[in-house]
Each structure stands twice: as structure tokens, then as C-alpha cells.
Design an enzyme around this catalytic site. Structure first.
Site, mmCIF file in Angstrom:
data_model
loop_
_atom_site.group_PDB
_atom_site.id
_atom_site.type_symbol
_atom_site.label_atom_id
_atom_site.label_comp_id
_atom_site.label_asym_id
_atom_site.label_seq_id
_atom_site.Cartn_x
_atom_site.Cartn_y
_atom_site.Cartn_z
ATOM 1 N N CYS A 191 3.294 1.810 -1.516
ATOM 2 C CA CYS A 191 4.701 1.439 -1.332
ATOM 3 C C CYS A 191 5.512 1.721 -2.611
ATOM 4 O O CYS A 191 5.747 2.871 -2.930
ATOM 5 C CB CYS A 191 4.820 0.003 -0.856
ATOM 6 S SG CYS A 191 6.319 -0.240 0.112
ATOM 7 N N HIS A 209 1.367 -0.090 3.778
ATOM 8 C CA HIS A 209 0.452 -1.060 3.150
ATOM 9 C C HIS A 209 -0.907 -1.059 3.842
ATOM 10 O O HIS A 209 -1.165 -1.907 4.707
ATOM 11 C CB HIS A 209 1.057 -2.468 3.210
ATOM 12 C CG HIS A 209 2.235 -2.641 2.314
ATOM 13 N ND1 HIS A 209 2.124 -2.991 0.999
ATOM 14 C CD2 HIS A 209 3.556 -2.477 2.554
ATOM 15 C CE1 HIS A 209 3.327 -3.053 0.459
ATOM 16 N NE2 HIS A 209 4.213 -2.739 1.381
ATOM 17 N N GLU A 259 -3.640 -2.059 2.789
ATOM 18 C CA GLU A 259 -4.463 -3.231 2.447
ATOM 19 C C GLU A 259 -4.468 -4.290 3.543
ATOM 20 O O GLU A 259 -5.373 -5.104 3.619
ATOM 21 C CB GLU A 259 -4.013 -3.833 1.116
ATOM 22 C CG GLU A 259 -2.656 -4.545 1.093
ATOM 23 C CD GLU A 259 -1.465 -3.619 0.843
ATOM 24 O OE1 GLU A 259 -1.579 -2.400 1.101
ATOM 25 O OE2 GLU A 259 -0.403 -4.124 0.409
#
Ligand code: GLN
Length: 545
Positions: free
Chosen positions: A381, A507, A509
Site C-alpha cells: 500500500c 493488503h 497480509e
């Protein structure tokens, strides 16, 4: 009929209620039950999207674009329960709903009060996840028993058992049993008080999970059982895990918690099969490699701010049987001490997401160092936006290249506001949020990691790569390895002449699990392992010479 488990906490905050709730969900799911997870947060913000990561840690984004509490990250890492907007409610949302109803005239003639209007609204959201396709809903109540803010939630879960039947609800209370060195003993009094508070509001816990540094003796458990009015087999100790949070489900199942819950709720369930989970713990306990990864962020000292990133790096490590040592580096420290001083010895550099100008230059310097030294780099990001700024300034020669988030008058706005954002004034819930598809370029590292052409990843941003600069970036060697399917938005950038340089606008994650590491995190750690091995090979050679 859907059964309900309510998880509350007492004595102190940060006892790991989220982790415990997630572990319970994982155990029940493993036994073949269909589980849904939910968290109710007592604060007044409508969602955590408007809070500082210092206050609240990371904002966890779901596929549907809701910005939620970071405990939902644990739920998704431990279970496969689908999470949606209905998985996280705050006091702010509850009051907003009630006030909107009042304005529409739905309560005409009545005085609107906490009981019954607010508690009814809470009960309404408690019931939202129940249904024919769900065996158990686990609801975690944020905060600590005794907080003023939690009262309406506790009152609502008390009433809920009256509505759906006591036999369909289990109340689990997490408490702390501290060890006092001076006295040389574990102290049960805070637990007694905390359960006392719960019983005052009419909730008798069925299970007590006692967080402790040392295991409870039989006598200590018996004492807690007697004073708290709980059967002794339902007093469970959960010792601090020094090694890994992924051990929590094991210790809860050793204490037969899943059995206890299933019996109390009269559920039929299959046997527990923890093979996958044991395998992942074995990989953690017996690593074959070690890597050092620098995470260069602006909230370095606050580990909850990058919770999912740290977890996902660990998952990448599990994939390669590598122990991942994370160095939390403050981007402002890079500005002061220089990238070389802080980053020379690491095997990989990750620059995470963020907002605001502070620390940007340090991130740019860290990325320049990774690019020039061939150190595996992963940008996420804001980390990707900084990689674009760095490349623009130092490779293409666009002096003063910047994101318009930080300098509206920059001569080279290589990162600019998304078109859809231009007329938005409200701050809450208005970014480009949630799952968006991306198409991957053949021959890219991203394509190789994912092993597919199309992916869907979660977003949370207002700014993007400025398409006016596409040509000059491609000509200078930056490739667009992923774009939105219509090609309009840049989603992934890479450098072909670098061992591993991948930066993404989304993102990843948020979609990594210990048993299913995210492909990009696995790829990044793989590249770091390779670099470490090459370097130690070179060092050995140098020694021999
Ligand atoms: N501040 C940047 C934007 O809004 C990056 C956001 C992020 O890193 N989540 O686009």
C-alpha cells in the site's frame, strides 16, 4: 437451532480474548461444526477506521470493505468462518441504528432508553449470524467486566439466554490469575471479584479460562471453582505462550475445552484432528533456516499497528521452515542514521501501509537501499506508493516526485488521488475498500507466486499510481505486474532486474493463514532465505581464502 458462546474478560485488558475466541472457533470447526465469529466493541467510534493505530492497533479490512477490529484477524487466521459487516459492531453503530430508528418515528410515543431499546438492538445483532447453516456463533465482548461502556452488552447477553434458552448458551469468562513473587503464590482474588461483578449483573459463567504464568494446582482450581460457583473441570488454565500463539488451541484442547462446550450445548460433533496444526507447530519448532526481515514503518514501537503483517511474515516462514526474526525499524530512524547503518545485515525489507507524511523520507531511503543492494523488497500500500516515488526520483530523475497526499503542488505527482475519491469529504468508511480483482502479467514474480492469472485482494486507500507516468516508468524498467481487470489501476509494480522487488497497492497480509501462507509472503521469505544462503556461502568462501 444455532447455539451461542459468549466470551467476556475480566481483571485486566489484553488477556488475549480474541486469540482465545479464535482458538475455540478453530477447535469447534475442526470437529465438524459450522462456526460464525463476532466481536462487539464498547467504544463509540462507528468503526476503528478513524482511530490512530497507536490507540487501537491495525484496522483489519474484510472482503466486503468493512473496517474492523484487529481481533477479526485472529478469527480469519484460525478459522474459515466467513466474516462480514455483521461480524463487528461497536457502541457507536448500535446507538446510530437506534437514533436513526427514533428519527424515522419507529418508537413514536416512547421514551428511548438503554434498556430495552439499546439492549434490543444488541440482541438483534447477536441473532444476525444465527441460521440453519450455522451450529455455533461465538461472540466476543470487547473491554473488561466492570467498564461503564460494556454494561449494555453484558445486559444484552444475559437477556439473550432468556430469549433462546439457557441450554443454548455458554458463557466463557477469561481472567488473570497473577503470581505474586513476594508471597510465592498464585492469587485467585481478582478472579473471584471479576466473576462477582458478572454474577451481580446476572451472568453465571460456565467456564473460566485463567490466564497465568504458572499452571494452577488442584487446590487452586478447587478454590476458584468453589468461590466462583463453577465446576472444577470448567476451571481451565491457559499459561502464557512463550513460543507461538498457534499453540493456544492445543493447550485448550488438552484441557478438553472443546468437549466441555460440546457437552454443555448438547451438540453432536466429530473427532478432533489436529494433524495440520501439529505440522505447522513442528515447522515452527524445528526451522532449517533463519532470516532477518526489517519492517520499516512509522509505528515501529507499537506491534499491534502491523499485527497482520508480522503474522503473515511468520506464515511465510512456516512455508519455508524458516525462523523469521523481525526487526521493527522506525522510518524516522532511517532518516537520522541512514539506511546502510540500519539495514545492511537484513535479508529482506518490508515497507507497510500508512497515512500521513511523517517518516515518508525514511521509507523512500530504505527502498532505495533495497533496490540498489539487491535486497528482497516487499512494499504494501503506502509501501508501494513510496517505491514508485523512489523510482521516479532516483531512476527516472523526476526531481521532487511525490504523492499528492503529502504535497499537493509537487512538480511530479506520481501518486495521486483516485478519481472516485475526488468529491468525498467524509473520513469514515470512504476509502477504496475491500476485495477488488486484479489481473496478473505473465512472467511476473507475482504471477509465479500466486500460480494463477487473476486474484482478489483487499484494499484500503485513497491514492493510486498516476497513469500519466506509466510510459516513463515502463521505459525505465519498472513493470506493472498487476492491474485492475480493465487495466485502469496499477495494483502491483516490480523490477525485473532485481532478485525480488514486488510492491502491491492492496493488503495481502489480511488473507494469510498459518496453514495457508499467502503466496506473496511465502515468495518474499523464500527470496530472503536465498539471499541469506548466498551470503553465508560467500562468507564461508571468503574465510577459506
Ligand atoms: N495513505 C495511502 C492512501 O490513502 C496509503 C494507504 C495505506 O497504506 N493503507 O492511498
Amino acid at each position: 437451532m444455532t447455539k451461542h458462546i459468549f466470551v467476556t474478560g475480566g481483571v485486566v485488558s489484553s488477556l488475549g480474548k480474541g486469540l482465545t475466541s479464535a482458538s475455540i472457533g478453530m477447535l469447534l470447526e475442526n470437529r465438524g461444526l459450522r462456526v460464525r465469529m463476532q466481536k462487539l466493541d464498547p467504544y463509540i467510534n462507528v468503526d476503528p477506521g478513524t482511530m490512530s493505530p497507536y490507540q487501537h492497533g491495525e484496522v483489519y479490512v474484510l472482503d466486503d470493505g468493512s473496517e474492523t477490529d484487529l481481533d477479526l484477524g485472529h478469527y480469519e487466521r484460525f478459522t474459515n468462518s466467513p466474516l462480514t459487516r455483521d461480524s463487528n459492531y461497536t457502541t457507536g453503530q448500535i446507538y446510530l441504528a437506534v437514533i436513526n430508528k427514533e428519527r424515522r418515528g419507529e418508537f413514536l410515543g416512547q421514551t428511548v432508553q438503554v434498556i430495552p431499546h439499546i439492549t434490543n438492538e444488541i440482541k438483534h445483532v447477536l441473532g444476525k449470524l444465527a441460521g440453519d447453516d450455522v451450529d455455533v456463533v461465538i461472540t466476543e465482548i470487547g473491554g473488561t467486566v466492570g467498564d461503564i461502556e460494556s454494561q449494555p452488552f453484558l445486559e444484552a447477553i444475559r437477556q439473550y439466554a432468556l430469549d433462546v434458552g439457557k441450554e443454548n448458551c455458554v458463557y466463557i469468562h477469561l481472567t488473570l490469575v497473577p503470581y505474586l513473587k513476594a508471597a510465592g503464590e498464585l492469587k485467585t482474588k481478582p478472579t473471584q471479584h471479576s466473576v462477582g461483578l458478572l454474577r451481580q449483573i446476572g451472568i453465571q459463567p460456565d467456564v473460566l479460562i485463567c490466564r497465568t504464568e504458572r499452571l494452577l494446582s488442584h487446590d487452586e482450581r478447587a478454590k476458584i471453582a468453589l468461590f466462583c460457583n463453577v465446576p472444577i473441570e470448567a476451571v481451565i488454565d491457559e499459561k502464557d505462550k512463550e513460543f507461538s500463539i498457534y499453540e493456544v488451541p492445543m493447550s485448550l484442547s488438552d484441557n478438553r475445552l472443546d468437549e466441555l462446550i460440546i457437552r454443555k450445548l448438547g451438540l453432536e460433533a466429530g473427532p478432533l484432528d489436529l494433524t495440520d496444526w501439529r505440522e505447522l507447530l513442528d515447522r515452527l519448532h524445528h526451522p532449517r533456516h533463519r532470516v532477518r526481515i526489517a519492517v520499516v514503518g512509522k509505528y515501529a514501537e507499537h506491534h499491534d499497528a502491523y499485527k497482520s503483517i508480522y503474522e503473515a511474515l511468520g506464515h511465510g516462514g512456516i512455508d519455508h521452515r524458516a525462523e523469521v526474526h523481525i526487526e521493527r525499524i522506525h522510518s524516522e530512524a532511517v532518516e537520522k542514521q541512514g539506511a546502510e547503518t540500519l539495514l545492511s545485515e537484513v535479508d529482506g525489507i518490508l515497507v507497510p501501509g500508512g497515512f500521513g507524511e511523517r517518516g515518508i523520507e525514511g521509507k523512500v531511503q530504505a527502498i532505495q537501499f533495497a533496490r540498489q543492494q539487491g535486497i528482497p523488497f516487499f512494499g504494501i500500500c503506502l509501501g508501494m506508493q513510496c517505491a514508485v516515488i523512489e523510482f521516479g526520483r532516483h531512476v527516472i530523475g523526476l526531481d521532487g516526485a511525490q504523492s499528492t497526499e503529502f504535497d499537493k503542488k509537487t512538480p511530479h505527482p506520481v501518486i495521486c488521488l483516485l478519481d472516485e475519491q475526488k468529491n468525498i469529504v467524509d473520513m469514515g468508511g470512504t476509502m477504496r475498500l475491500g476485495a477488488q480483482p486484479a489481473a496478473l502479467a505473465p512472467d511476473s514474480k507475482a504471477r509465479e507466486c500466486y500460480g494463477r492469472d487473476d486474484v482478489s485482494e483487499r484494499h484500503r486507500h485513497r491514492y493510486e499510481f498516476n497513469n500519466d507516468y506509466r510510459r516513463s516508468f515502463v521505459e525505465a524498467g519498472m513493470s506493472f505486474a498487476g492491474t485492475s481487470p480493465d487495466g485502469g489501476l496499477v495494483e502491483i509494480v516490480e523490477l525485473a532486474d532485481h532478485p525480488w522487488f514486488v510492491a502491491v497497492q492492496f493488503h495481502p497480509e489480511f488473507k494469510s493463514q498459518p496453514t495457508r501462507p499467502h503466496p506473496l509472503f511465502a515468495g518474499f521469505i523464500g527470496a530472503a532465505v536465498q539471499r541469506r544462503e548466498q551470503r553465508s556461502g560467500q562468507a564461508e568462501k571468503a574465510e577459506r581464502v
